[in-house]
Design a protein around this motif. Structure first.
Motif, PDB file in Angstrom:
ATOM      1  N   TYR A  79       0.846  -1.300  -0.173  1.00 61.78           N
ATOM      2  CA  TYR A  79       0.236   0.068   0.032  1.00 61.78           C
ATOM      3  C   TYR A  79       0.903   1.178   0.166  1.00 61.78           C
ATOM      4  CZ  TYR A  79      -4.844  -2.530   0.735  1.00 61.78           C
ATOM      5  OH  TYR A  79      -5.374  -3.097   0.579  1.00 61.78           O
ATOM      6  N   ILE A  80       1.870   0.969   1.158  1.00 64.61           N
ATOM      7  CA  ILE A  80       2.789   2.714   0.927  1.00 64.61           C
ATOM      8  C   ILE A  80       3.829   2.716  -0.416  1.00 64.61           C
ATOM      9  CG2 ILE A  80       4.762   3.216   2.512  1.00 64.61           C
ATOM     10  CD1 ILE A  80       4.016   2.567   4.405  1.00 64.61           C
ATOM     11  N   ALA A  81       4.104   1.588  -0.099  1.00 59.97           N
ATOM     12  CA  ALA A  81       4.948   1.738  -2.281  1.00 59.97           C
ATOM     13  C   ALA A  81       3.687   1.961  -3.376  1.00 59.97           C
ATOM     14  CB  ALA A  81       5.502   0.458  -2.316  1.00 59.97           C
ATOM     15  N   GLU A  82       2.601   1.859  -3.214  1.00 64.63           N
ATOM     16  CA  GLU A  82       1.227   2.586  -4.570  1.00 64.63           C
ATOM     17  C   GLU A  82       1.005   4.186  -4.319  1.00 64.63           C
ATOM     18  OE1 GLU A  82      -0.537   1.803  -7.588  1.00 64.63           O
ATOM     19  OE2 GLU A  82       0.114   0.573  -7.195  1.00 64.63           O
ATOM     20  N   PHE A  83       1.057   3.699  -2.971  1.00 65.49           N
ATOM     21  CA  PHE A  83       0.614   5.367  -2.624  1.00 65.49           C
ATOM     22  C   PHE A  83       1.642   6.436  -3.008  1.00 65.49           C
ATOM     23  CE2 PHE A  83       0.421   9.243   0.542  1.00 65.49           C
ATOM     24  CZ  PHE A  83      -0.701   9.211  -0.040  1.00 65.49           C
TER      25      PHE A  83
END
Length: 130
Positions: A79-83
């Motif tokens: 999630y953090i990498a995508e964001f």
């Protein structure tokens, strides 16, 4: 309903961004960045509830928590990498966004190796003659 609040905030942000884009593109990007971060933080409470429920299920199923914890960390990294990648794309930095995605994938792979090892060992133990 929370989704209506989120959709309203996003639509207002889109309209404001369109108005700002021509005159002040830096402010338009900052608006998108701040609203995106705000939404992420708004959803953090929901994510905490989900994590708590998964922990309870794992305890009831008598699954070792270290594996559940690793899977939850992997999901968090994704999630953090995508964001971060999407925000970087919004800033017009496609090459850097691609590198962010690669970094997320490598970190996820390194975190998944112990679980994959356990899975392979379990399968090998079930095979006859090993």
């Amino acid at each position: 309903m929370e989704i209506l609040q989120i959709a309203s905030i996003v639509l207002v942000t889109v309209l404001l961004t369109l108005l700002l884009q021509e005159q002040q593109p830096v402010y338009a990007f900052l608006l998108v960045l701040f609203v995106g971060c705000g939404l992420f933080l708004f959803l953090a409470g929901r994510m905490a509830e989900i994590i708590f429920m998964i922990k309870k299920l794992a305890a009831r199923a008598e699954i070792e928590f270290v594996y559940v914890e690793t899977i939850l960390k992997i999901i968090g990294v994704a999630y953090i990498a995508e964001f971060a990648s999407q925000m970087t794309r919004d800033a017009g930095q496609e090459a850097l966004a691609t590198k962010m995605e690669l970094a997320g994938k490598v970190i996820i792979l390194s975190m998944a190796v112990p679980i994959m090892t356990l899975l392979i060992e379990t399968i090998l133990a079930m095979l006859p003659g090993t």
